[in-house]
Design an enzyme around this catalytic site. Structure first.
Site, PDB file in Angstrom:
ATOM      1  N   GLN A   1       0.816  -1.102   0.018  1.00  0.00           N
ATOM      2  CA  GLN A   1       0.078   0.022   0.127  1.00  0.00           C
ATOM      3  C   GLN A   1       1.048   1.241  -0.045  1.00  0.00           C
ATOM      4  O   GLN A   1       2.049   1.343   0.292  1.00  0.00           O
ATOM      5  CB  GLN A   1      -0.888   0.044   1.256  1.00  0.00           C
ATOM      6  CG  GLN A   1      -2.048  -0.997   0.994  1.00  0.00           C
ATOM      7  CD  GLN A   1      -2.815  -0.736   2.228  1.00  0.00           C
ATOM      8  OE1 GLN A   1      -2.980  -1.342   3.324  1.00  0.00           O
ATOM      9  NE2 GLN A   1      -3.810   0.366   2.200  1.00  0.00           N
ATOM     10  N   HIS A   2       0.229   2.188  -0.269  1.00  0.00           N
ATOM     11  CA  HIS A   2       0.641   3.661   0.054  1.00  0.00           C
ATOM     12  C   HIS A   2       1.830   4.381  -1.098  1.00  0.00           C
ATOM     13  O   HIS A   2       2.362   5.388  -0.803  1.00  0.00           O
ATOM     14  CB  HIS A   2       1.209   3.906   1.439  1.00  0.00           C
ATOM     15  CG  HIS A   2       0.345   3.503   2.291  1.00  0.00           C
ATOM     16  ND1 HIS A   2      -1.025   3.934   2.759  1.00  0.00           N
ATOM     17  CD2 HIS A   2       0.408   2.584   3.559  1.00  0.00           C
ATOM     18  CE1 HIS A   2      -1.452   3.182   3.687  1.00  0.00           C
ATOM     19  NE2 HIS A   2      -0.835   2.531   3.969  1.00  0.00           N
TER      20      HIS A   2
ATOM     21  N   ASP B 118      -2.188  -4.792  -0.209  1.00  0.00           N
ATOM     22  CA  ASP B 118      -2.202  -6.223   0.359  1.00  0.00           C
ATOM     23  C   ASP B 118      -2.760  -6.536   1.616  1.00  0.00           C
ATOM     24  O   ASP B 118      -3.269  -7.484   1.763  1.00  0.00           O
ATOM     25  CB  ASP B 118      -0.287  -6.221   0.551  1.00  0.00           C
ATOM     26  CG  ASP B 118       0.234  -5.307   1.613  1.00  0.00           C
ATOM     27  OD1 ASP B 118      -0.666  -4.276   1.921  1.00  0.00           O
ATOM     28  OD2 ASP B 118       1.320  -5.062   1.732  1.00  0.00           O
TER      29      ASP B 118
END
Length: 498
Positions: free
Chosen positions: A79-80, A241
């Protein structure tokens, strides 16, 4: 005899899982390691091409007869991250990752522009934390102005892989809620948070359209040929994820608590409505299933155990035997495992420390146990916020690399004082991506199967790996955990103005 494939593009590696739904069996699992570019300023980056090369390598290991049976692919991604792409689809710079803490100044600037943390919570449901995608944009504007000028599309890691597979640019709400820009209550971009990130530019024009969780797209013919896949393969919406691990552990209905022991540690649960923390004690994310996914994330989990193993000259694979003669509490050693800074609590500039050292207790076994305990206590500290909010769970479903350790499974049961179960499919994120692909393929072909029904059918528990709390150990861990919290309070104060 059809197969679905789940890809998990992680920080340390890319994993491929090929699953046969008719047999309820994973028929192949392959992985390929990834490098990491780490800077002294806290930056953590990877080249997006590394992910693609790793995916190629994983498919090359998959037997051609299995590749010919694939009908759908789902992608899970860390992520991110921020992948800057120009109008022609070219990646303009290395991707800044979730564990990148070099953008704390930009977090503070965005938060101030938005009117403070509480206003961020009102606008989008989440604060702007180091690692979230939002802060990477003003950092890029300052440090890579040429890249920022050419930027046409903001993609997250799994979005970029989907773009490579299909030629299409899109996002789904689960991963999008980790940017800091999505209002998780309405599932729409917050114009105010985008303006707080860059008041001089229309960042909404750089964001791809949001799609439903069961959406899917045709694989690009050239990519199908390159990977040896049939031309009619569908690529599902995918997700972050943690969102995919939720599917892979059957966490698609209320009441289930999942824990992932990976590079980072996470706790997450399904909700059928937004679950926003008034004091930002947890992340209020959307799920990749059409619901919501309240989540607690710590930045350091297997990072801690692997760092200690490396320092003492052994492999973390042997960690259970190394700590076999140690006891709960590590003979007084306490580790604050903040090797990558920390998100829960929010201490991006924190560093790891080993406390309580005396003449007798500094052994490799105690140090390794202290690292494992510290990572587990950090998650328990986040979990306590849920308990204070009135959330209750009956058991934990464990996934991630740490779930392979019998000692860690028992430690989680004892520290949380809850039964621990482990799904048969250990690669929760990749398996979840495969199940989402199966669900999306069904819907693309006129079906209406509910994801909860698919999860009940395909997510199985491995009885041999289940464990229950030990009362004596749980008492010892309570005392040790209290000591951890005292040290944590001191660290929060120490790093508050650094």
């Amino acid at each position: 005899m059809s197969l679905v494939v789940g890809l998990d593009v992680g920080t340390q590696s890319v994993k491929l899982v090929a699953y046969d739904p008719s047999l309820r069996r994973v028929v192949a699992t392959h992985g390929h390691a990834l490098e990491l570019i780490a800077g002294d300023d806290g930056s953590r980056e990877q080249h997006a091409e590394w992910w693609i090369d790793a995916i190629r390598a994983c498919f090359a290991k998959l037997d051609p007869s299995l590749r010919a049976r694939v009908i759908a692919v789902g992608v899970s991604g860390q992520q991110h991250g921020f992948v800057p792409v120009d109008a022609a689809g070219k990646v303009l710079a290395p991707a800044k990752l979730w564990c990148d803490t070099s953008t704390q100044l930009e977090c503070d600037e965005i938060t101030a522009n938005a009117g403070g943390v509480q206003h961020c919570l009102e606008l989008a449901g989440n604060p702007i934390l180091a690692g979230y995608t939002a802060s990477k944009l003003p950092w890029t504007r300052k440090h890579r102005p040429g890249v920022y000028q050419q930027l046409a599309t903001i993609l997250l890691p799994h979005d970029y892989v989907n773009f490579w597979l299909t030629g299409e640019r899109w996002m789904e709400c689960g991963d999008a809620s980790g940017t800091g820009w999505l209002d998780v209550r309405t599932r729409q971009w917050s114009a105010s948070m985008l303006a707080a990130t860059d008041p001089q530019r229309d960042l909404a024009a750089c964001l791809p359209p949001l799609v439903e969780a069961d959406a899917s797209f045709a694989i690009a013919p050239a990519i199908a040929d390159e990977l040896g896949l049939p031309g009619n393969v569908r690529v599902s919406a995918g997700g972050g994820d943690n969102m995919m691990a939720a599917i892979g552990t059957g966490n698609v209905v209320p009441g289930v608590l999942s824990m992932s022991l990976g590079t980072s540690g996470t706790l997450f649960a399904y909700a059928d409505q937004p679950v926003v923390s008034n004091d930002a004690s947890w992340a209020a994310f959307c799920s990749s299933t059409g619901g919501w996914l309240p989540l607690i994330c710590t930045m350091n989990c297997t990072v801690a155990t692997e760092s200690v193993a490396r320092a003492f000259g052994f492999s973390s694979r042997d960690g259970d035997s190394v700590m076999a003669d140690t006891a709960p509490g590590a003979a007084g050693l306490v580790m604050l495992p903040f090797f990558n800074g920390e998100r829960t609590p929010d201490m991006p500039n924190a560093r790891a420390s080993l406390l309580g050292v005396d003449m007798a207790n500094l052994t490799r076994g105690n140090a390794y146990r202290a690292a494992m305990e510290g990572a587990t206590y950090a998650l328990r500290n986040g979990y306590d916020a849920w308990l204070k909010a009135g959330l209750r769970f009956d058991a934990i479903r464990l996934t991630g690399g740490g779930s392979h350790s019998a000692a860690w499974r028992q430690m989680v049961a004892d520290v949380f004082e809850l039964p621990v179960d482990v799904p048969t499919q250990a690669e929760g994120a990749a398996f979840g991506a495969a199940l989402q692909a199966l669900w999306a393929h069904d819907h693309a072909n006129g079906g209406s199967t509910a994801l909860a029904d698919l999860a009940r059918e395909h997510v199985l528990i491995e009885p041999a790996l289940s464990t229950r709390p030990d009362a004596k150990a749980a008492t010892a861990y309570r005392n040790s955990y209290r000591q951890f919290l005292r040290h944590l309070d001191a660290a929060v104060s120490f790093y508050a103005n650094r």
